[in-house]
Design a protein around this motif. Structure first.
Motif, PDB file in Angstrom:
ATOM      1  N   THR A 173       0.838  -1.222   0.096  1.00 12.53           N
ATOM      2  CA  THR A 173      -0.080  -0.124   0.135  1.00 12.53           C
ATOM      3  C   THR A 173       0.754   1.380   0.033  1.00 12.53           C
ATOM      4  OG1 THR A 173      -1.788  -1.253   1.087  1.00 12.53           O
ATOM      5  CG2 THR A 173      -1.904   1.300   1.221  1.00 12.53           C
ATOM      6  N   ALA A 174       1.824   1.346   0.861  1.00  9.72           N
ATOM      7  CA  ALA A 174       2.872   2.404   0.999  1.00  9.72           C
ATOM      8  C   ALA A 174       3.396   2.730  -0.272  1.00  9.72           C
ATOM      9  CB  ALA A 174       3.706   2.169   2.038  1.00  9.72           C
ATOM     10  N   ARG A 175       4.050   1.460  -1.254  1.00  8.80           N
ATOM     11  CA  ARG A 175       4.390   1.628  -2.522  1.00  8.80           C
ATOM     12  C   ARG A 175       3.435   2.476  -3.508  1.00  8.80           C
ATOM     13  NH1 ARG A 175       6.054  -3.694  -1.112  1.00  8.80           N
ATOM     14  NH2 ARG A 175       8.314  -3.438  -0.512  1.00  8.80           N
ATOM     15  N   ARG A 176       2.283   2.019  -3.281  1.00  8.97           N
ATOM     16  CA  ARG A 176       1.276   3.026  -4.086  1.00  8.97           C
ATOM     17  C   ARG A 176       0.992   4.241  -3.818  1.00  8.97           C
ATOM     18  NH1 ARG A 176      -1.580  -2.128  -3.781  1.00  8.97           N
ATOM     19  NH2 ARG A 176      -3.062  -1.230  -2.326  1.00  8.97           N
ATOM     20  N   THR A 177       1.011   4.495  -2.476  1.00  7.69           N
ATOM     21  CA  THR A 177       1.006   5.847  -1.900  1.00  7.69           C
ATOM     22  C   THR A 177       2.200   6.546  -2.297  1.00  7.69           C
ATOM     23  OG1 THR A 177      -0.489   4.773  -0.081  1.00  7.69           O
ATOM     24  CG2 THR A 177       0.385   7.126   0.315  1.00  7.69           C
ATOM     25  N   TYR A 178       3.309   6.262  -2.142  1.00 10.38           N
ATOM     26  CA  TYR A 178       4.509   6.925  -2.244  1.00 10.38           C
ATOM     27  C   TYR A 178       5.200   6.389  -3.586  1.00 10.38           C
ATOM     28  CZ  TYR A 178       3.744   8.448   2.539  1.00 10.38           C
ATOM     29  OH  TYR A 178       3.320   8.721   3.747  1.00 10.38           O
ATOM     30  N   PRO A 179       4.688   6.678  -4.914  1.00 12.10           N
ATOM     31  CA  PRO A 179       5.447   6.261  -6.087  1.00 12.10           C
ATOM     32  C   PRO A 179       6.858   6.641  -6.280  1.00 12.10           C
ATOM     33  CG  PRO A 179       3.912   7.864  -6.545  1.00 12.10           C
ATOM     34  CD  PRO A 179       3.527   7.425  -5.087  1.00 12.10           C
ATOM     35  N   GLY A 180       7.720   5.903  -6.364  1.00 11.93           N
ATOM     36  CA  GLY A 180       9.006   6.439  -6.880  1.00 11.93           C
ATOM     37  C   GLY A 180       9.826   6.030  -5.529  1.00 11.93           C
ATOM     38  N   ARG A 181       9.303   5.884  -4.251  1.00  9.40           N
ATOM     39  CA  ARG A 181      10.155   5.931  -3.210  1.00  9.40           C
ATOM     40  C   ARG A 181      10.248   4.334  -2.920  1.00  9.40           C
ATOM     41  NH1 ARG A 181      11.692  10.771  -1.436  1.00  9.40           N
ATOM     42  NH2 ARG A 181      10.078  12.355  -2.084  1.00  9.40           N
ATOM     43  N   ARG A 182      11.391   4.061  -1.938  1.00 13.92           N
ATOM     44  CA  ARG A 182      11.720   2.704  -1.705  1.00 13.92           C
ATOM     45  C   ARG A 182      11.121   2.417  -0.393  1.00 13.92           C
ATOM     46  NH1 ARG A 182      17.770   2.510  -2.191  1.00 13.92           N
ATOM     47  NH2 ARG A 182      17.386   4.685  -1.002  1.00 13.92           N
ATOM     48  N   VAL A 183      10.386   1.280  -0.182  1.00 14.93           N
ATOM     49  CA  VAL A 183       9.597   1.207   1.138  1.00 14.93           C
ATOM     50  C   VAL A 183       9.989  -0.146   1.773  1.00 14.93           C
ATOM     51  CG1 VAL A 183       7.356   0.541   1.998  1.00 14.93           C
ATOM     52  CG2 VAL A 183       7.459   2.434   0.210  1.00 14.93           C
ATOM     53  N   LEU A 184      10.214  -0.237   3.017  1.00 18.56           N
ATOM     54  CA  LEU A 184      10.734  -1.678   3.506  1.00 18.56           C
ATOM     55  C   LEU A 184       9.942  -1.829   5.076  1.00 18.56           C
ATOM     56  CD1 LEU A 184      12.977  -1.593   5.941  1.00 18.56           C
ATOM     57  CD2 LEU A 184      14.199  -1.035   4.007  1.00 18.56           C
ATOM     58  N   VAL A 185       9.709  -2.922   5.541  1.00 21.04           N
ATOM     59  CA  VAL A 185       9.060  -3.211   6.848  1.00 21.04           C
ATOM     60  C   VAL A 185      10.324  -3.661   7.389  1.00 21.04           C
ATOM     61  CG1 VAL A 185       7.897  -4.507   8.218  1.00 21.04           C
ATOM     62  CG2 VAL A 185       6.935  -3.904   6.190  1.00 21.04           C
ATOM     63  N   ASN A 186      11.073  -3.151   8.750  1.00 17.40           N
ATOM     64  CA  ASN A 186      12.202  -3.371   8.891  1.00 17.40           C
ATOM     65  C   ASN A 186      11.991  -4.607  10.292  1.00 17.40           C
ATOM     66  OD1 ASN A 186      11.226  -2.161  11.618  1.00 17.40           O
ATOM     67  ND2 ASN A 186      12.231  -0.182  11.074  1.00 17.40           N
ATOM     68  N   ALA A 187      13.004  -4.703  10.862  1.00 18.09           N
ATOM     69  CA  ALA A 187      12.954  -6.017  11.667  1.00 18.09           C
ATOM     70  C   ALA A 187      11.959  -5.719  12.939  1.00 18.09           C
ATOM     71  CB  ALA A 187      14.502  -6.282  12.462  1.00 18.09           C
TER      72      ALA A 187
END
Length: 66
Positions: free
Chosen positions: A32-46
């Motif tokens: 969902t965050a990748r669609r909300t922030y196009p062009g940004r790199r998204v990850l879920v951390n540890a």
């Protein structure tokens, strides 16, 4: 939704800031965050927080790994 702006220590301008959202996130939230922030790199951390990094090549490095 809580989450401070966290500056990158590499000396870049505001385009290099990382959005950090704290909660119990998973890969569905990252999608969902990748669609909300196009062009940004998204990850879920540890810690299962969501990080939205500036655009760039490759995978972003988690704030926890810095």
């Amino acid at each position: 939704m809580p989450g401070p702006l966290t500056g990158c220590p590499d000396g870049h301008g505001t385009d290099a800031w990382v959005l950090l959202f704290t909660r119990d996130f998973d890969e569905r939230d990252a999608t969902t965050a990748r669609r909300t922030y196009p062009g940004r790199r998204v990850l879920v951390n540890a810690d299962r927080n969501l990080e939205v990094h500036p655009a760039g090549r490759g995978l972003p490095r988690s704030l926890l790994d810095r």
